[in-house]
Enzyme design. Structure first.
Site, PDB file in Angstrom:
ATOM      1  N   LYS A  72       0.841  -1.202   0.000  1.00 40.06           N
ATOM      2  CA  LYS A  72       0.000   0.000   0.000  1.00 40.06           C
ATOM      3  C   LYS A  72       0.881   1.259   0.000  1.00 40.06           C
ATOM      4  CE  LYS A  72      -3.797  -2.435   2.127  1.00 40.06           C
ATOM      5  NZ  LYS A  72      -4.464  -2.908   3.341  1.00 40.06           N
ATOM      6  N   GLN A  76      -4.687  -1.610   9.535  1.00 40.93           N
ATOM      7  CA  GLN A  76      -4.544  -2.921   8.890  1.00 40.93           C
ATOM      8  C   GLN A  76      -5.156  -4.002   9.788  1.00 40.93           C
ATOM      9  OE1 GLN A  76      -3.193  -3.498   5.728  1.00 40.93           O
ATOM     10  NE2 GLN A  76      -4.071  -5.528   6.093  1.00 40.93           N
ATOM     11  N   ASP A  88     -11.213   2.731   4.177  1.00 42.40           N
ATOM     12  CA  ASP A  88     -11.661   1.345   4.010  1.00 42.40           C
ATOM     13  C   ASP A  88     -13.187   1.252   3.939  1.00 42.40           C
ATOM     14  OD1 ASP A  88      -9.674  -0.541   3.617  1.00 42.40           O
ATOM     15  OD2 ASP A  88      -9.164  -0.696   5.753  1.00 42.40           O
TER      16      ASP A  88
END
Ligand code: NAD
Length: 303
Positions: free
Chosen positions: A57, A101, A124
């Site tokens: 990422k 994460q 997200d």
């Protein structure tokens, strides 16, 4: 034997490259105006797979010109300390996107952590405000994998209105938001899962079949209507012919002669997830600017 096999393949790598090029262009334009979008990635613990995901990422962000900030915390980090880090990032006007994460270590309440992220920085799309906004069809940050699938579908099918889409799987990360996005695109949507009866018959109704299960080659030819468009989100590692390889939920060889178009695994949905994380970082910045503008207008209007 299919005469035009290459026409049927939905190339996620190529589409992700196009999405990233679009992002790069927008970032360049923002930077010319003196603004650089920034993404914060928070990693708690030493999980090997998570470290790879975070590295990818951060690398992708650098490629498109997005500044990234890595916050690595030890696996015994207290929940309160993690919430403190998120609060700092929420308050930092130079940070536009925050990603924690997953999975988090067992002693941390994942739901509480995700709820602590400002909905306007929730790249997200897991915060309840964004989940609810998606269900209401509002313009909010939506989860990256299903958003990437929608782009693949729009490119492959054009108009989605009125198509019968069947989604296999009902997770919060893929299945449910996928169904909501398809509904928003005016599809007729059926969601099937581990407790559904006669899955092959339900799936044979699909013009569009999206599978997010995590079971190698679960879906065979008898699950598919000829002409179906198949999006295979599943990523499964198997041992075959003495070597380890990745396969999807769909038996690709069996599906290829029947499907109008299909994503391969790997090289289908996978590359789209990170591409949409970058796109969501830009969308987050845009939503933050709109919110700031609304606040300024409210301050100047008479009460
Ligand atoms: P999950 O385990 O949270 O959910 C799986 C879903 O499948 C559940 O809702 C369950 O009801 C359903 N299911 C299980 N067995 C079934 C069966 N036999 N028949 C029908 N439905 C069944 O998984 P997830 O996080 O949604 O991920 C699903 C798959 O997608 C995994 O293989 C994962 O690795 C992959 N994935 C890929 C990406 C990507 O970027 N390509 C992103 C996220 C997930």
């Amino acid at each position: 034997m299919n005469a035009f096999p290459s026409l049927k393949l939905i190339d996620g790598k190529a589409t992700a490259a196009r999405v990233l090029a679009e992002v790069r262009e927008q970032v360049d334009s923002l930077r010319r105006g003196g603004m650089q979008p920034a993404l914060a990635v928070v990693l708690v613990g030493q999980d090997a797979a998570s470290q790879v995901y975070v590295r990818n990422k951060v690398l992708r962000a650098a490629e498109v010109g997005i500044r990234s900030l890595e916050q690595r915390l030890p696996s015994d980090t207290e929940q309160a300390d993690l919430l403190g880090v998120i609060e700092q990032l929420n308050r930092d006007p130079a940070i536009n996107g925050i990603l924690v994460q997953l999975p988090l270590p067992g002693h941390i309440d994942e739901h509480q952590v995700l709820q602590a992220i400002s909905p306007l920085k929730d790249v997200d799309g897991f915060h309840s405000a964004n989940v609810g906004g998606l269900a209401q069809g509002r313009d909010v940050l939506t989860p990256c994998t299903p958003s990437g699938c929608m782009r693949l579908l729009r490119d492959a099918c054009g108009e989605l209105r009125g198509k019968h889409a069947v989604v296999i799987g009902r997770s919060n990360i893929v299945g449910k938001p996928m169904a909501a996005l398809l509904l928003q695109a005016d599809c007729t949507v059926t969601v099937v899962h581990s407790r559904s009866h006669d899955l092959p018959a339900l799936c044979r109704q699909a013009d569009i079949l999206v599978s997010a299960v995590g079971k190698p080659r679960l879906i065979g030819a008898d699950w598919l209507k000829p002409g179906v468009v198949v999006i295979d989100v599943g990523i499964n590692r198997i041992e075959e012919d003495g070597r380890s390889r990745l396969v999807g939920d769909v038996d690709f060889a069996a599906a290829l002669p029947l499907a109008a178009a299909i994503t391969p695994v790997p090289g289908g949905v996978g590359p789209m997830t990170i591409a949409y994380l970058m796109k969501n970082t830009l969308l987050a910045l845009d939503l933050q600017q709109q919110a700031a503008q609304r606040e300024r207008t409210a301050c100047h209007s008479p009460c």
